[in-house]
Write an enzyme that holds these catalytic residues in place. Sequence first.
Site, PDB file in Angstrom:
ATOM      1  N   CYS A  47       0.802  -1.227   0.000  1.00  0.00           N
ATOM      2  CA  CYS A  47       0.000   0.000   0.000  1.00  0.00           C
ATOM      3  C   CYS A  47       0.838   1.282   0.000  1.00  0.00           C
ATOM      4  CB  CYS A  47      -0.938   0.031   1.201  1.00  0.00           C
ATOM      5  SG  CYS A  47      -1.704  -1.564   1.601  1.00  0.00           S
ATOM      6  N   HIS A  51      -0.029   5.101  -1.243  1.00  0.00           N
ATOM      7  CA  HIS A  51      -0.672   5.921  -0.207  1.00  0.00           C
ATOM      8  C   HIS A  51       0.347   6.617   0.698  1.00  0.00           C
ATOM      9  CE1 HIS A  51      -4.703   4.447  -1.215  1.00  0.00           C
ATOM     10  NE2 HIS A  51      -4.139   3.263  -1.370  1.00  0.00           N
ATOM     11  N   MET A  88      -7.307   1.504  -7.520  1.00  0.00           N
ATOM     12  CA  MET A  88      -7.043   0.694  -6.324  1.00  0.00           C
ATOM     13  C   MET A  88      -7.201  -0.799  -6.684  1.00  0.00           C
ATOM     14  SD  MET A  88      -6.852   0.462  -2.852  1.00  0.00           S
ATOM     15  CE  MET A  88      -7.299  -0.837  -1.688  1.00  0.00           C
TER      16      MET A  88
END
Length: 544
Positions: A47, A51, A88
């Site tokens: 991730c 992010h 995503m």
Amino acid sequence: PGTTEGERRYMGAPHMTEAGEMTIHPNGPKITAEEWAESTQIYFERCAGCHGVLRKGATGKALTPDLTQQKGTAYLKVMIDMGTPGGMPNWGSSGEMTDKQIDAMARYLQHNPSPPPEFGMEKIRASWKVHVKPEDRPKKQQHNYDVDNIFAVTLRDSGQVALIDGDSKDIISIVDTGYAVHISRPSSSGRYIFTIGRDGKITMIDLFMKVPKTVAEIKIGTEARSVETSKYKGYEDKLAIAGAYWPPQYVIMEGDDLEPKKIVSTRGITVDTQEYHPEPRVAAIVASHQHPEFIVNVKETGKVLLVDYSNPDALTETTLEAAPFLHDGGWDSTHRYFLTAANQSNKIAVVDSKEREMEALVDVTKVPHPGRGANLKTAKYGPVWVTSALGSDEITLIGTDPEKHPQQAWKAVKVLKGQGGGSLFVKTHPKSKNLWVDTTLNPDAKISQSVAVFNADDLEAGYEVLPIAEWAGVADKGPARVVQPEYNKAGDEVWFSVWSGLDQPSAIVVVDDKTRKLKKVIKDPRIKTPTGKFNVYNTKHDIY
Ligand code: DHE
């Protein structure tokens, strides 16, 4: 829509940063220590690339508790499971995360991010090793290879670099480096190679030694992608610089033994919204030919720093404003203009390194990804610099000659259609008319395993496809993705990596530039997961 699987994976590639303490938010849901530890690891692996390590958002959305608690566990679980059309990935339905892991992750994200440890001078110095002091190194070259035609080839997953003789194609030596070396850059003289591992480790290799080996090493952070050495007249081989993703900083070192001198943080204010960003990663760095300066791309703030190294004890930084998510880039053919991708802004920023100003911001296609780009001479538009893209099949030609071709300068003068999206690198050579375009991350194996080549004199004719992985005989033995064309010193051969998994056969394929025919396949059990290749002469002189 439009975001390919390969592109998403590429953007979200793992970070290696270590986990910090459990930073529980009082309003967050229950979570155990085991769940915390596993979620932290998954977060950095899957991730953080999008992010951000601090979850402040980068190419992906911010995931701080003020935002995630409003969404709640059930909503977050669906997002992680199914993904979104915005890019995503669907971690659950693709089978990559279990229901238990998704449930823990949805709760983990509602607590405070735990920043990984800083990496300051004490840790950097402790990691610094000089294996052979400058005065103990050979005075002259101890072998008969042409140092200028050596290729440093990243063996990504084995944590090594192969040094290959461009003339005989023999492997001269295999050197242990940091993990997943991102790039190699020769010193200005070409005698030394500096590699930077994903884990922040720099390895300095002496190419004059009978068997070239590591003379110094250092770790400048826990996550890094760039390294460069000083090139301005009078400063050749004097200094080195490396940029880190974590902590967000760059480090200036002695050019002969990597002794660390200065660390500079890149935390600061973004160029567009003018808000504080705690994690602006250092992307591409190049050495100016016009001034004693390093040109440093800061990804999240969208700023280009001109770092004057003439007095390292009183560094001056000139800040130029570009656009967010600066990534990779290279020089125009005159080495005055540095063209660099602001990839999520779909722009190419043009830095005038002579006047030390931002020359232009050129709108291009979706997620430009030039590597160092390619400089072609065209009859119609004059000299142009070329980028391909991750997010589309478009290859954009930008005019680079404001004096003789002012109408074309800093405009996208021509857009070619290539094989498809998922392209990472383009390449040419001043002695060649060929423009090579890889499509490494295209979901279609036929496309990712081949390369397109255009003729600069007849761009309208379209491209020819060369089945590089098939030529290597490994197309059906793994992903066999073809990546990063690189020329030899003479400019009459172009080398490709055929990149498979660690347990599968990979290869380097050498193509004759004139005939576009196969010249040689370099296959050896030691050539594992090859990616970037850096020819000493072309890289030190910024020829592409
Ligand atoms: Fe790269 C260049 C960052 C994924 C192979 N890559 C660069 C540069 C940066 C960068 C900042 C420019 C360095 C410079 O010029 O100083 N790369 C990143 C990422 O952040 C990203 C998207 C994900 C990650 O976490 O690493 C990423 N890169 C990849 C890959 O997946 C590749 C194909 C294989 C790998 O090792 O991970 C890859 N990147 C390369 C190569 C170059 C590069 C071969 C140099 C190309 C050149 O010709 O100069």
